[in-house]
Design a protein around this motif. Sequence first.
Motif, short mmCIF file in Angstrom:
data_model
loop_
_atom_site.label_atom_id
_atom_site.label_comp_id
_atom_site.label_asym_id
_atom_site.label_seq_id
_atom_site.Cartn_x
_atom_site.Cartn_y
_atom_site.Cartn_z
N LEU A 227 36.78 41.45 51.25
CA LEU A 227 37.09 42.42 50.21
C LEU A 227 37.17 43.80 50.84
O LEU A 227 36.23 44.26 51.49
N LEU A 232 41.79 45.50 46.55
CA LEU A 232 41.23 45.24 45.23
C LEU A 232 42.14 45.75 44.12
O LEU A 232 42.71 46.84 44.23
N CYS A 404 35.42 30.58 38.24
CA CYS A 404 35.34 31.56 39.32
C CYS A 404 33.86 31.75 39.62
O CYS A 404 33.07 32.06 38.73
N ILE A 414 33.17 34.85 46.71
CA ILE A 414 33.83 34.59 45.44
C ILE A 414 34.84 33.48 45.66
O ILE A 414 35.73 33.59 46.52
N ALA A 422 36.87 34.60 48.91
CA ALA A 422 36.77 35.99 49.36
C ALA A 422 35.32 36.27 49.72
O ALA A 422 34.40 35.66 49.17
N CYS A 424 32.43 39.46 50.65
CA CYS A 424 32.07 40.87 50.67
C CYS A 424 31.08 41.11 51.80
O CYS A 424 29.97 40.56 51.78
N GLN A 455 39.17 36.41 38.59
CA GLN A 455 39.09 36.59 40.03
C GLN A 455 39.10 38.07 40.40
O GLN A 455 38.27 38.53 41.20
N HIS A 459 36.05 40.14 42.16
CA HIS A 459 36.24 40.84 43.44
C HIS A 459 35.82 42.30 43.34
O HIS A 459 35.04 42.80 44.17
N TRP A 463 32.36 44.15 45.00
CA TRP A 463 32.56 45.24 45.96
C TRP A 463 31.88 46.52 45.47
O TRP A 463 31.19 47.21 46.25
#
Length: 500
Positions: A227, A232, A404, A414, A422, A424, A455, A459, A463
């Motif tokens: 991320l 994003l 998710c 994620i 994904a 982080c 999603q 995300h 973040w």
Amino acid sequence: MLQPRDELPSVLYSAAQVRDLDARLIAAGTAGFELMQRAAQAAWRALRRRWPQSTRVDVLAGSGNNAGDGYLLAALAQKAGWTVRVLAVGDPQRLAGDARLAFEAAQAAGVAVLPWAARTSLQGVLVDALLGTGLSGEVHSPYREAIEAINASRLPVLALDVPSGLCADSGRVLGCAVRAELTVTFIGLKLGLFSGDGPTLVGDLVFDDLRADPAILAGVPVKARRLTAAGLQALPPRQRDAHKGDFGRLLVIGGDSGTGGAALLAAQSALRCGAGLVSAATREVHVGAFLARCPELMVRGLASANQVLPLVEAADVLVVGPGLGQSAWGRSLLSVAASRSDKRQVWDADALNLLAAGVVQAPAGLVLTPHPGEAARLLGCSGAQVQADRPQAALSLAQKFAACVVLKGAGSLIATPEGELALCDHGHPAMAGAGLGDVLAGIIGALLAQGMSAQAAAHLAVWLHARAGERLGSQGRGIAASDLIAPVRELLEEHSPCLD
């Protein structure tokens, strides 16, 4: 200088994918030995930048291509006038191909190549060229003893590609692993550098793509993505005539006796992240505290599930689970939420524990936010098994529940049912405290209420949450979950300005 984190590539690969990339580069005309030389040069540059006063290096070498990188780095150090030794943990006679050429180049440069022994006194900067990404099982002798000697030496350590003993795919320690101060990795970033034990063992990270053709890199599937702010989705600016009804009606369901604070944290964070109307359904005993702390909330005290029905009906988004408990009260409220597949929902905390216990069946399309213990219960395994392969655990949960999934922890992941992953790599150890997950659930709910997909909301929320933790963590330990709400709001405005 080290690369700022957001200048690193966002794409993450498995070890097998990076080996495939290496093979493709060779097939396209770049000799394997040339790639090995480029790797050694990149590592040598990084070593000199990090330890500019050093003049001595010990390279601990195995018997594969990772060792080849080490032998060539030793040759560069020798030519620069450093005191250099290669301590061969793997038999040099077993070297083949490009690694054999690297060994011969080191010998030609005058590098002393000595057999490693447990009694060898290590000196200078240590270069880990033992195993790299080629390890498929647990570390065995003599590599185990060599890794233990490196870690016990208290000398500065540079790892080539990945710290030896670290699984490049999952970040799991394969028995034992080198703890590096600096890792220089090549061609593509490996997922395991950022997951599990990876961040602790890698130290600072330098990446070099070895001048790989971007077209060749684009031809290999992506394992996961980091991320980054640029990647994003943003909330759109608000129109001048916007009103509260434009930004969703969110209901937090939770806060059994004694745990009202969890639901309050989720509701406050949802309010501060821009949800239009935020309500809370909780125990009657908590209503006064909610309104005293946050009078902007609409709070309803509930004695039974029947009382929540009109609140659920009016809501667009449900955040279920913070402080919910597992008593009959919590179970009945969760059952109402589970029956409403038309509502966008975030399930956290005891909603996940009740789901794992089989009290309810989850409708498809949820956002689930387990920590490793909750993930283990949902998967019917141990927490250690989840932590041993966090990426696979997240993907398994997403597929099992058609949801998710945000698998929380260092290197939060994620995952989607379609297999997208994904990661982080932001956050701070000062975030290890109660209530921060409740704040995250509220942030996700607020973004859902404002129209984001599950999603995209997950995300951005993860973040924002992690970056806010970094800002607060720079001041030291002792973060309270409510402290996080103000910097999250500031970061959201920086990322998605309210006005053009």
